[in-house]
Design a protein around this motif. Structure first.
Motif, PDB file in Angstrom:
ATOM      1  N   SER A   1       0.801  -1.225   0.000  1.00 45.50           N
ATOM      2  CA  SER A   1       0.000   0.000   0.000  1.00 45.50           C
ATOM      3  C   SER A   1       0.832   1.272   0.000  1.00 45.50           C
ATOM      4  N   GLY A   2       2.111   1.165   0.306  1.00 46.20           N
ATOM      5  CA  GLY A   2       3.013   2.290   0.147  1.00 46.20           C
ATOM      6  C   GLY A   2       3.012   3.282   1.299  1.00 46.20           C
ATOM      7  N   THR A   3       3.956   4.205   1.224  1.00 45.09           N
ATOM      8  CA  THR A   3       4.080   5.250   2.228  1.00 45.09           C
ATOM      9  C   THR A   3       2.785   6.050   2.331  1.00 45.09           C
ATOM     10  N   LYS A   4       2.340   6.264   3.559  1.00 39.60           N
ATOM     11  CA  LYS A   4       1.090   6.993   3.834  1.00 39.60           C
ATOM     12  C   LYS A   4      -0.106   6.376   3.111  1.00 39.60           C
ATOM     13  N   LEU A   5       0.001   5.065   2.829  1.00 40.25           N
ATOM     14  CA  LEU A   5      -1.099   4.307   2.206  1.00 40.25           C
ATOM     15  C   LEU A   5      -1.529   4.905   0.870  1.00 40.25           C
ATOM     16  N   LYS A   6      -0.556   5.449   0.145  1.00 46.45           N
ATOM     17  CA  LYS A   6      -0.901   6.137  -1.096  1.00 46.45           C
ATOM     18  C   LYS A   6      -1.446   5.184  -2.157  1.00 46.45           C
ATOM     19  N   ARG A   7      -1.173   3.890  -1.997  1.00 50.89           N
ATOM     20  CA  ARG A   7      -1.672   2.917  -2.977  1.00 50.89           C
ATOM     21  C   ARG A   7      -2.748   2.002  -2.376  1.00 50.89           C
ATOM     22  N   LEU A   8      -3.351   2.457  -1.307  1.00 54.46           N
ATOM     23  CA  LEU A   8      -4.327   1.614  -0.617  1.00 54.46           C
ATOM     24  C   LEU A   8      -5.523   1.279  -1.498  1.00 54.46           C
ATOM     25  N   ASP A   9      -6.009   2.223  -2.277  1.00 51.73           N
ATOM     26  CA  ASP A   9      -7.170   1.940  -3.134  1.00 51.73           C
ATOM     27  C   ASP A   9      -6.833   0.853  -4.149  1.00 51.73           C
ATOM     28  N   PHE A  10      -5.637   0.921  -4.727  1.00 52.98           N
ATOM     29  CA  PHE A  10      -5.209  -0.124  -5.654  1.00 52.98           C
ATOM     30  C   PHE A  10      -5.143  -1.464  -4.927  1.00 52.98           C
ATOM     31  N   ARG A  11      -4.585  -1.449  -3.738  1.00 52.97           N
ATOM     32  CA  ARG A  11      -4.479  -2.669  -2.940  1.00 52.97           C
ATOM     33  C   ARG A  11      -5.862  -3.251  -2.624  1.00 52.97           C
ATOM     34  N   MET A  12      -6.800  -2.423  -2.261  1.00 53.02           N
ATOM     35  CA  MET A  12      -8.145  -2.913  -1.943  1.00 53.02           C
ATOM     36  C   MET A  12      -8.806  -3.534  -3.182  1.00 53.02           C
ATOM     37  N   GLY A  13      -8.587  -2.923  -4.334  1.00 52.57           N
ATOM     38  CA  GLY A  13      -9.106  -3.506  -5.568  1.00 52.57           C
ATOM     39  C   GLY A  13      -8.493  -4.856  -5.862  1.00 52.57           C
ATOM     40  N   TRP A  14      -7.177  -4.964  -5.645  1.00 49.70           N
ATOM     41  CA  TRP A  14      -6.499  -6.256  -5.809  1.00 49.70           C
ATOM     42  C   TRP A  14      -7.109  -7.302  -4.878  1.00 49.70           C
ATOM     43  N   GLU A  15      -7.308  -6.938  -3.618  1.00 51.17           N
ATOM     44  CA  GLU A  15      -7.835  -7.901  -2.644  1.00 51.17           C
ATOM     45  C   GLU A  15      -9.178  -8.466  -3.109  1.00 51.17           C
ATOM     46  N   ASP A  16     -10.045  -7.610  -3.589  1.00 52.74           N
ATOM     47  CA  ASP A  16     -11.356  -8.078  -4.045  1.00 52.74           C
ATOM     48  C   ASP A  16     -11.223  -8.977  -5.270  1.00 52.74           C
ATOM     49  N   ALA A  17     -10.376  -8.574  -6.215  1.00 52.69           N
ATOM     50  CA  ALA A  17     -10.204  -9.372  -7.430  1.00 52.69           C
ATOM     51  C   ALA A  17      -9.546 -10.711  -7.118  1.00 52.69           C
ATOM     52  N   PHE A  18      -8.580 -10.702  -6.195  1.00 48.50           N
ATOM     53  CA  PHE A  18      -7.891 -11.932  -5.838  1.00 48.50           C
ATOM     54  C   PHE A  18      -8.840 -12.922  -5.160  1.00 48.50           C
ATOM     55  N   LEU A  19      -9.659 -12.435  -4.246  1.00 45.17           N
ATOM     56  CA  LEU A  19     -10.602 -13.332  -3.574  1.00 45.17           C
ATOM     57  C   LEU A  19     -11.614 -13.904  -4.564  1.00 45.17           C
ATOM     58  N   THR A  20     -12.081 -13.074  -5.478  1.00 51.86           N
ATOM     59  CA  THR A  20     -12.990 -13.585  -6.510  1.00 51.86           C
ATOM     60  C   THR A  20     -12.319 -14.692  -7.316  1.00 51.86           C
ATOM     61  N   TYR A  21     -11.061 -14.486  -7.665  1.00 50.87           N
ATOM     62  CA  TYR A  21     -10.314 -15.467  -8.462  1.00 50.87           C
ATOM     63  C   TYR A  21     -10.127 -16.784  -7.715  1.00 50.87           C
TER      64      TYR A  21
END
Length: 255
Positions: free
Chosen positions: A109-129
């Motif tokens: 998710s990166g410093t100050k969670l700057k990539r948290l939204d990308f990470r959350m999208g990955w989590e949802d897609a990964f669980l679906t997969y």
């Protein structure tokens, strides 16, 4: 049957630190690697007796995964069927008669969670997969999941709360994943073990002081629980800022 997973933090660098010798000593049936940081043709890795499968990031020197196996799979799949995430080389799936095996490198998710939204999208897609796979046969997945799930999983939980890898959002996604029918295999065997980590910062002598995080996992479908033999953190193995983790499973057919 022995499974190993290791974030090598640059495969070309770790090869100079004895990776091949360590690989041979561990003698795994399946060996998943994350953060290879290379492109096709940048390394010629001689691993006799193993099939090699690679997934490279489009961006050079970044991310990347590999799977090495003694057992030829029925099929191989790269990515998680999500175009927004499959350009970073973060997952490989091998199919066998009794199970699917994945190596996975979850986005940081990166410093100050700057990539948290990308990470959350990955989590949802990964669980679906993985749920789609799990509907067909059990799943074993391994890798650097970039989350310490509970306070017991890192040395300094209070000072790291809301930092990447220990945010409420990331921990919550892992709780949701486990609740969907999966096991954190290390905690299955060692629910109360403390001081067991798989990653240490290069700063402040963190590894010498065992000021670490447990962010590397083997996760399986719950219905494999009776076949699980042990889960280990190989924290004496050096060469990366991560150490390998191991899973031993009985009764799986690979031919």
């Amino acid at each position: 049957m022995k499974f190993i997973s290791w974030n090598v933090n640059g495969l070309r660098a770790i090869v100079k630190k004895g990776f091949v010798e360590t690989f041979q000593d561990l003698d795994a049936d399946f060996f998943g690697v994350q953060e290879t940081k290379l492109q096709e043709g940048q390394i010629d890795l001689d691993l006799p007796g193993y099939y090699q499968y690679w997934n490279y990031a489009e961006r050079k020197g970044y991310s990347g995964t590999a799977l090495f196996t003694k057992h030829q799979p029925l099929s191989v799949h790269y990515g998680i069927d999500a175009p927004d995430f499959d350009h970073e080389g973060r997952a490989i799936t091998l199919e066998y008669p009794d199970f699917y095996l994945l190596t996975c490198y979850t986005p940081n998710s990166g410093t100050k969670l700057k990539r948290l939204d990308f990470r959350m999208g990955w989590e949802d897609a990964f669980l679906t997969y993985i749920n789609q796979l799990n509907a067909q046969k059990p799943v074993i997945f391994c890798g650097d999941l970039n989350v310490a799930h509970e306070e017991i999983d890192l040395k300094n939980p209070k000072s790291n709360h809301h930092n990447a890898g220990f945010s409420d959002e990331e921990r919550g996604k892992f709780t949701t994943l486990l609740g969907a029918g999966y096991l954190d295999t290390f905690r299955n065997f060692y629910p109360d073990a403390t001081g067991r980590y798989s990653w240490w910062s290069y700063r402040f002598h963190a590894r010498d002081n065992n000021a670490g995080w447990r962010i590397d996992y083997f996760v399986t479908s719950q219905r494999l629980q009776k076949q699980l033999q042990d889960a280990k953190i190989l924290d004496q193995v050096m060469g990366s800022d991560h150490c390998p983790v191991e899973l031993d499973v009985d009764g799986l057919h690979v031919d």
